[in-house]
Design an enzyme around this catalytic site. Structure first.
Site, PDB file in Angstrom:
ATOM      1  N   ALA A 122       0.857  -1.195   0.000  1.00  0.00           N
ATOM      2  CA  ALA A 122       0.000   0.000   0.000  1.00  0.00           C
ATOM      3  C   ALA A 122       0.887   1.236   0.000  1.00  0.00           C
ATOM      4  O   ALA A 122       2.108   1.140   0.192  1.00  0.00           O
ATOM      5  CB  ALA A 122      -0.891   0.002   1.239  1.00  0.00           C
ATOM      6  N   LYS A 123       0.311   2.367  -0.214  1.00  0.00           N
ATOM      7  CA  LYS A 123       1.044   3.634  -0.090  1.00  0.00           C
ATOM      8  C   LYS A 123       0.023   4.741   0.092  1.00  0.00           C
ATOM      9  O   LYS A 123      -1.118   4.622  -0.362  1.00  0.00           O
ATOM     10  CB  LYS A 123       1.857   3.896  -1.369  1.00  0.00           C
ATOM     11  CG  LYS A 123       3.056   4.776  -1.145  1.00  0.00           C
ATOM     12  CD  LYS A 123       4.185   3.984  -0.523  1.00  0.00           C
ATOM     13  CE  LYS A 123       5.407   4.820  -0.256  1.00  0.00           C
ATOM     14  NZ  LYS A 123       6.529   3.977   0.185  1.00  0.00           N
TER      15      LYS A 123
END
Ligand code: NAD
Length: 434
Positions: A122-123
């Site tokens: 994720a980011k």
């Protein structure tokens, strides 16, 4: 790129990051396609792994110190959660955008898979200029961003970490906001926290330590002794200075180091603990360092050495200078320091590149340890953290090396093949929920 339907290849070209040809993100996508081809990845699986599972955009209203309301834009992208809860940093920067965050989230998926950490990728990011915000404004911004993403974050769902312009304090605010809304303290919702709040021993040094573990593994494959090697390190921040110090402790001769102020060369070897003390006393800069001869950052990259560790920023070795690299091993401490165009040149010249998704995965590995410790409520000694980190990095190196030999491909290609295969196999077993 035979075997990959053009409809899928164009998937990347269209909604993917609009960045120049040599951008690290485009480079990563090229490598992803190459690995998919080697694996003869099923078209549906390719499509699945190319698409983030969730993309969230939030508006974040903040009451500024002058009483006016300002609205910021924030993002969180979960690329994948097949292997476990998703994991990835949050960056605060004026130019953060959804495409960049999407690409970085995918990068995290492959990085976690390479080191066998049970996380997806994720980011996140907030488009803002942190330098223009007071500490109170930053806190309100962070807390409201967290509040808007309460349904996304969670120790079993999605676990943020620090990234560009975010630090331990920002993680502490996220943890507190999430905990207040959960009516209990949830330390495992973020990693990279201060140690007193459930952070892990050894987290700060973890990335540099991991770089050194895989570099030593590569040296041993080449039959080279660490105490007979010469090393050049670009960047002298968290990753670069720790890598330099640990290689120095192994008896290697560090002939050049650099930071934003320039490069510093000494054929006899630089006393790294002394250079670190100098930097700490000099406002975290090597500027004016006298026990070495000044050289440019470009010259530094081209020095003859056994190991080159680019640990500053992306796109340092590209088509323009790859043929001038005179190292046996390039260990990518930074993310994306070697472009896809440079890969083949280095390969032709017999340079072994230890790819970023392996070389700098020590950070996410100790983040995983932090999450495990928080969930157990039992904290490990630094010695235990380092020993387990070393074991995981070494075994990841050996796994990739085996893939490398099996398919006669580079370590980078092997890393993508290994990671994609692992996620795809898990996905096949889990099946598609309908
Ligand atoms: P940092 O800010 O602590 O250090 C960066 C260093 O690079 C500084 O010494 C800076 O002066 C130097 N630098 C900047 N521009 C330069 C230039 N043009 N030429 C030479 N030196 C330059 O950052 P860091 O945490 O050490 O991260 C470095 C790289 O490693 C980044 O690509 C980051 O994304 C990557 N990385 C960091 C971690 C981590 O845990 N810190 C984990 C994975 C990847």
């Amino acid at each position: 790129m035979a075997n990959i339907p053009s409809s899928l290849t164009s998937f990347y070209k269209e909604p993917g990051p609009k960045l120049d040809k040599e951008s690290p993100f485009e480079s990563m996508m090229e490598r992803f396609r190459f690995a998919a081809e080697i694996l003869q990845l099923d078209e549906g699986l390719f499509q699945y792994l190319a698409s983030p599972v969730k993309q969230v955009i939030v508006s974040i209203p903040v009451v500024m110190d002058d009483g006016k309301i300002k609205v910021f834009e924030g993002f969180r992208v979960i690329h994948d959660n097949v292997l476990g809860p998703s994991k990835g940093g949050i960056r605060f920067a004026p130019d953060v955008n959804l495409d960049e965050v999407k690409a970085l989230a995918a990068w995290m998926t492959w990085k976690c898979a390479v080191v066998n950490v049970p996380f997806g990728g994720a980011k996140g990011g907030i488009r803002c200029n942190p330098k223009e915000l007071s500490k109170h404004e930053l806190e309100r911004l962070t807390r409201r961003y967290t509040a808007n993403l309460l349904e996304v974050f969670g120790p079993d769902r999605d676990i943020p970490a620090p990234d560009m312009n975010t630090d331990e304090q920002v993680m502490a605010w996220i943890m507190d906001t999430y905990s207040m809304n959960s009516l209990k303290t949830e330390t495992a919702v973020v990693t990279g926290k201060p140690i007193i709040l459930g952070g892990s021993q050894g987290r700060k040094e973890a990335t540099g330590r991991g770089v050194v573990t895989v570099t030593l593994a590569a040296l041993s494959k080449m039959g080279l002794m660490p105490n007979k090697t010469t090393v050049v390190v670009q960047g002298f921040g968290n990753v670069g200075s720790v890598s330099a110090e640990l290689m120095y402790e192994q008896g290697a001769k560090i002939i050049a180091i650099s930071d934003i102020s320039g490069g510093y060369y000494n054929a006899e070897g630089i006393d790294i603990p002394e250079a670190i003390s100098y930097m700490n006393a000099n406002n975290r800069s090597l500027e004016g360092y006298e026990n070495a001869q000044p050289i440019s950052n470009e010259e530094l990259l081209e020095l003859t050495c056994d190991v080159l560790i680019p640990a500053a920023k992306e796109d340092q070795i590209g088509r323009h200078n790859a043929h001038k690299i005179d190292a046996k091993i390039v260990a990518e401490g930074a993310n994306g320091p070697v472009t896809a165009n440079a890969d083949s040149i280095l390969e032709e010249n017999g340079v072994m590149v230890i790819p970023d998704i392996l070389a700098n995965a020590g950070g996410v590995t100790v983040s995983y340890f932090e999450w495990v410790q928080d969930r157990q409520g039992y904290f490990w000694t630094e010695e235990r953290v380092n020993r387990r980190l070393n074991r995981m990095m070494r075994s990841a190196f050996d796994n990739l090396y085996a893939v490398c030999e099996k398919h006669n491909i580079t370590m980078r290609q092997a890393a993508y093949v290994y990671a994609i295969d692992r996620v795809a196999e898990t996905l096949k077993l889990r099946g598609i929920y309908a």
